[in-house]
Design a protein around this motif. Sequence first.
Motif, PDB file in Angstrom:
ATOM      1  N   ASP A  84     -14.616  -2.613  11.273  1.00  0.00           N
ATOM      2  CA  ASP A  84     -14.313  -3.746  10.401  1.00  0.00           C
ATOM      3  C   ASP A  84     -13.300  -3.370   9.325  1.00  0.00           C
ATOM      4  O   ASP A  84     -12.391  -4.153   9.023  1.00  0.00           O
ATOM      5  CB  ASP A  84     -15.596  -4.289   9.765  1.00  0.00           C
ATOM      6  CG  ASP A  84     -16.545  -4.872  10.812  1.00  0.00           C
ATOM      7  OD1 ASP A  84     -16.062  -5.513  11.774  1.00  0.00           O
ATOM      8  OD2 ASP A  84     -17.757  -4.661  10.688  1.00  0.00           O
ATOM      9  N   ARG A  91      -4.854  -5.984   9.435  1.00  0.00           N
ATOM     10  CA  ARG A  91      -4.500  -7.398   9.174  1.00  0.00           C
ATOM     11  C   ARG A  91      -3.737  -7.517   7.853  1.00  0.00           C
ATOM     12  O   ARG A  91      -2.778  -8.271   7.754  1.00  0.00           O
ATOM     13  CB  ARG A  91      -5.746  -8.271   9.161  1.00  0.00           C
ATOM     14  CG  ARG A  91      -6.215  -8.621  10.545  1.00  0.00           C
ATOM     15  CD  ARG A  91      -7.160  -9.807  10.559  1.00  0.00           C
ATOM     16  NE  ARG A  91      -7.443 -10.165  11.931  1.00  0.00           N
ATOM     17  CZ  ARG A  91      -8.650 -10.255  12.465  1.00  0.00           C
ATOM     18  NH1 ARG A  91      -9.721 -10.031  11.721  1.00  0.00           N
ATOM     19  NH2 ARG A  91      -8.802 -10.576  13.726  1.00  0.00           N
ATOM     20  N   SER A  99      -7.302  -9.341  20.950  1.00  0.00           N
ATOM     21  CA  SER A  99      -8.641  -9.732  21.385  1.00  0.00           C
ATOM     22  C   SER A  99      -9.502  -9.921  20.154  1.00  0.00           C
ATOM     23  O   SER A  99      -9.118  -9.552  19.050  1.00  0.00           O
ATOM     24  CB  SER A  99      -9.258  -8.650  22.288  1.00  0.00           C
ATOM     25  OG  SER A  99      -9.606  -7.504  21.521  1.00  0.00           O
ATOM     26  N   ASP A 100     -10.655 -10.485  20.396  1.00  0.00           N
ATOM     27  CA  ASP A 100     -11.687 -10.507  19.373  1.00  0.00           C
ATOM     28  C   ASP A 100     -12.467  -9.203  19.505  1.00  0.00           C
ATOM     29  O   ASP A 100     -12.298  -8.460  20.477  1.00  0.00           O
ATOM     30  CB  ASP A 100     -12.632 -11.695  19.598  1.00  0.00           C
ATOM     31  CG  ASP A 100     -11.944 -13.036  19.368  1.00  0.00           C
ATOM     32  OD1 ASP A 100     -11.070 -13.115  18.474  1.00  0.00           O
ATOM     33  OD2 ASP A 100     -12.266 -13.998  20.091  1.00  0.00           O
ATOM     34  N   VAL A 101     -13.327  -8.938  18.558  1.00  0.00           N
ATOM     35  CA  VAL A 101     -14.198  -7.773  18.660  1.00  0.00           C
ATOM     36  C   VAL A 101     -15.163  -8.010  19.824  1.00  0.00           C
ATOM     37  O   VAL A 101     -15.739  -9.089  19.953  1.00  0.00           O
ATOM     38  CB  VAL A 101     -14.981  -7.537  17.348  1.00  0.00           C
ATOM     39  CG1 VAL A 101     -16.016  -6.432  17.523  1.00  0.00           C
ATOM     40  CG2 VAL A 101     -14.023  -7.199  16.216  1.00  0.00           C
ATOM     41  N   ILE A 110     -11.758  -3.514  19.728  1.00  0.00           N
ATOM     42  CA  ILE A 110     -10.774  -4.588  19.581  1.00  0.00           C
ATOM     43  C   ILE A 110      -9.444  -4.039  20.090  1.00  0.00           C
ATOM     44  O   ILE A 110      -9.208  -2.831  20.045  1.00  0.00           O
ATOM     45  CB  ILE A 110     -10.671  -5.080  18.114  1.00  0.00           C
ATOM     46  CG1 ILE A 110      -9.910  -6.405  18.027  1.00  0.00           C
ATOM     47  CG2 ILE A 110     -10.076  -3.991  17.222  1.00  0.00           C
ATOM     48  CD1 ILE A 110     -10.073  -7.113  16.682  1.00  0.00           C
TER      49      ILE A 110
END
Length: 128
Positions: A84, A91, A99-101, A110
């Motif tokens: 995270d 970001r 992709s998403d996690v 990810i």
Amino acid sequence: MTTAPDELANVRYIVDDVAAAVDFYTTHLGFTLQTNPAPAFADVIRGPLRLLLSGPASSGARATPDDLADAGRNRIHLLVTDLDAEIDRLRQAGLAFRSDVVAGPGGRQILITDPAGNLVELFEPASR
């Protein structure tokens, strides 16, 4: 074939822009530049991984048959301790993810791409 304990694992990525790839890997993913006879080629290192960044003029890029240029879903796999936090940091640097996690029994991951579209998987192992 055997691998010496101190030998690096080498992976070649074909890139459109060697300088942009070097900047991406050294700025965002903790690699160190080893050599850079740009614009054809550079190599960067992180731990035991030596990533060969081959531009269009390099012999590695020229040796790839056209019908294999987009083969597979291969990617380098980088371990992180806090996925995270890495996502937030990247970001904030303006990078987008592919992709998403995804979570599974082994951990969470990810995908992100380098400037040439090569996949990089950021992986946080599950707690044991």
